[in-house]
Design an enzyme around this catalytic site. Structure first.
Site, mmCIF file in Angstrom:
data_model
loop_
_atom_site.group_PDB
_atom_site.id
_atom_site.type_symbol
_atom_site.label_atom_id
_atom_site.label_comp_id
_atom_site.label_asym_id
_atom_site.label_seq_id
_atom_site.Cartn_x
_atom_site.Cartn_y
_atom_site.Cartn_z
ATOM 1 N N LYS A 128 39.015 49.573 30.580
ATOM 2 C CA LYS A 128 40.192 50.439 30.373
ATOM 3 C C LYS A 128 41.302 49.753 29.573
ATOM 4 O O LYS A 128 42.003 50.417 28.813
ATOM 5 C CB LYS A 128 40.754 50.893 31.724
ATOM 6 N N GLY A 161 44.154 45.215 40.515
ATOM 7 C CA GLY A 161 43.273 45.420 39.365
ATOM 8 C C GLY A 161 43.734 46.605 38.529
ATOM 9 O O GLY A 161 44.909 47.001 38.567
ATOM 10 N N ARG A 201 44.304 39.442 46.814
ATOM 11 C CA ARG A 201 43.600 38.202 47.198
ATOM 12 C C ARG A 201 44.044 37.046 46.294
ATOM 13 O O ARG A 201 44.360 35.969 46.761
ATOM 14 C CB ARG A 201 42.085 38.438 47.089
ATOM 15 N N TYR A 247 35.844 56.409 47.416
ATOM 16 C CA TYR A 247 35.399 57.727 47.909
ATOM 17 C C TYR A 247 33.928 57.716 48.326
ATOM 18 O O TYR A 247 33.421 58.691 48.871
ATOM 19 C CB TYR A 247 35.646 58.827 46.854
HETATM 20 P P1 ATR Z 1 39.797 48.561 39.744
HETATM 21 O O1 ATR Z 1 39.840 48.953 38.307
HETATM 22 O O2 ATR Z 1 39.017 49.514 40.593
HETATM 23 O O3 ATR Z 1 41.160 48.279 40.276
HETATM 24 P P2 ATR Z 1 39.293 45.746 39.452
HETATM 25 O O4 ATR Z 1 40.267 45.731 38.317
HETATM 26 O O5 ATR Z 1 37.997 45.039 39.287
HETATM 27 O O6 ATR Z 1 38.929 47.225 39.837
HETATM 28 O O7 ATR Z 1 40.077 45.190 40.746
HETATM 29 C C1 ATR Z 1 39.406 44.925 41.935
HETATM 30 C C2 ATR Z 1 40.419 44.549 43.000
HETATM 31 O O8 ATR Z 1 39.700 44.315 44.223
HETATM 32 C C3 ATR Z 1 41.187 43.257 42.716
HETATM 33 O O9 ATR Z 1 42.492 43.384 43.249
HETATM 34 C C4 ATR Z 1 40.391 42.214 43.505
HETATM 35 O O10 ATR Z 1 41.113 41.079 43.900
HETATM 36 P P3 ATR Z 1 41.186 39.767 42.940
HETATM 37 O O11 ATR Z 1 42.200 40.094 41.897
HETATM 38 O O12 ATR Z 1 41.600 38.666 43.842
HETATM 39 O O13 ATR Z 1 39.801 39.570 42.375
HETATM 40 C C5 ATR Z 1 40.035 43.009 44.722
HETATM 41 N N1 ATR Z 1 38.897 42.454 45.442
HETATM 42 C C6 ATR Z 1 37.598 42.422 45.065
HETATM 43 N N2 ATR Z 1 36.836 41.806 45.984
HETATM 44 C C7 ATR Z 1 37.689 41.440 46.996
HETATM 45 C C8 ATR Z 1 37.530 40.762 48.228
HETATM 46 N N3 ATR Z 1 36.324 40.341 48.643
HETATM 47 N N4 ATR Z 1 38.628 40.575 49.009
HETATM 48 C C9 ATR Z 1 39.847 41.002 48.619
HETATM 49 N N5 ATR Z 1 40.062 41.638 47.444
HETATM 50 C C10 ATR Z 1 39.000 41.852 46.647
#
Ligand code: ATR
Length: 301
Positions: A86, A149, A174, A244
């Site tokens: 995106k 994210g 995180r 969802y």
């Molecule tokens: P989206 O476009 O759906 O927001 P993304 O940009 O890949 O997807 O973001 C994923 C989010 O999930 C991030 O905030 C990620 O945290 P990090 O920035 O620390 O990677 C979070 N996330 C993914 N796995 C996680 C986990 N096991 N525990 C906590 N947060 C997690």
């Protein structure tokens, strides 16, 4: 030859000899996307000669894909963009609408008859519409968000750019540094003075919040635990999980048990899809078509 959905006069029965206009979604992975179901159902109901496809792309294929889109004989007239592209696709656009240019993330591309590419972000407005449809007005509210994210990028942007701004937003991620980077980037183009990055879930002060939003991927696996101690949840809270599938994450189940109002991300998916199709079709969709789209999604729940 008129083929895109913007030509609502193109009835399937008169178009048998003409190949369909193509719409679709780019991203990686795409196998779980519900967008084809929703948009193909709408095309059928609109009786337009169009089809919505999946375009799973590797990052090194993006440039060629977008170069090809500019060719006069390319049958693609509109795209959705999902994770992880995106933000990346912004550089390929000839123009962005006001909201997308502030968010710097595009999930909808309109390709016009001169093969020019215009980027929109319908995730933010889709989220807001769903929030309002659930009866939650963000004005003056205390909001807690988990995740930093792409989804949070759109949600933070829409909440900070509307007139009904929340009183405060606490943001936990995180990786705290990523949340800070997101804030400092978006903060160049919008007022984020009410947003504070916090180091732990406890610091979100969920006990005092009006709304808790989860945009992390925690909950996607049915075995996932929630990031939130159920004791923090309460009756006065609206808990919104953008996941969802599954329709009820552990977070939502815990919230319901505490008497909190809850919503999953199906509504956001639906509204961003309606808004995307409206951009492609250059018209408002009537309620009948919207119902078709909603039902197509709900059948999968
Ligand atoms: P989206 O476009 O759906 O927001 P993304 O940009 O890949 O997807 O973001 C994923 C989010 O999930 C991030 O905030 C990620 O945290 P990090 O920035 O620390 O990677 C979070 N996330 C993914 N796995 C996680 C986990 N096991 N525990 C906590 N947060 C997690």
């Amino acid at each position: 030859m008129c083929r895109p959905v913007s030509c609502v006069l193109c009835h399937v029965s008169t178009m048998n000899d003409i190949p369909p206009a193509i719409y679709g979604i780019i991203g990686k992975p795409l196998n779980h996307s519900l967008s084809p179901l929703m948009h193909n159902a709408a095309f059928k109901a609109l009786k337009v000669n169009a089809v919505y496809k999946l375009f799973p792309l590797e990052e090194d294929e993006l440039k060629l894909f977008f170069d090809d889109l500019r060719e006069a004989d390319n049958p693609i007239f509109g795209l959705n963009v999902t994770v992880p592209y995106k933000e990346k696709v912004v550089e390929y656009m000839d123009g962005l609408n006001a909201f997308a240019s502030k968010v710097r993330a595009v999930n909808t591309v309109v390709i016009n008859s001169q093969r020019k590419l215009f980027g929109y972000n319908t995730d933010g407005p889709g989220f807001l519409t769903d929030l309002q449809a659930a009866g939650f007005n963000p004005e003056g509210k205390r909001i807690a968000i988990m995740g930093a994210g792409g989804t949070t990028r759109s949600i933070l942007s829409v909440l900070s750019l509307i007139t009904e701004r929340p009183e405060s937003i606490r943001l936990y991620n995180r990786t705290t540094e990523k949340a800070k980077e997101l804030l400092s980037d978006l903060g160049q183009r919008m007022d984020l003075s009410m947003v504070e990055v916090v180091p732990t879930v406890e610091d979100l002060n969920i006990e005092l919040a009006d709304c808790l939003i989860n945009t992390t991927s925690i909950g996607l696996k049915p075995t996932d635990e929630s990031l939130v101690d159920p004791d923090m949840l309460h009756q006065g809270l609206f808990v919104y999980d953008v996941i969802y599938n599954p329709s009820q994450t552990k977070l939502l189940k815990d919230a319901k048990k505490k008497g909190a109002k809850t919503a999953n991300g199906l509504g956001m998916l639906y509204y961003q899809g309606v808004l995307a199709l409206q951009h492609w079709a250059h018209m408002e969709l009537d309620d009948e078509i919207k119902t078709v789209m909603r039902r197509a999604l709900e059948k999968k729940q």
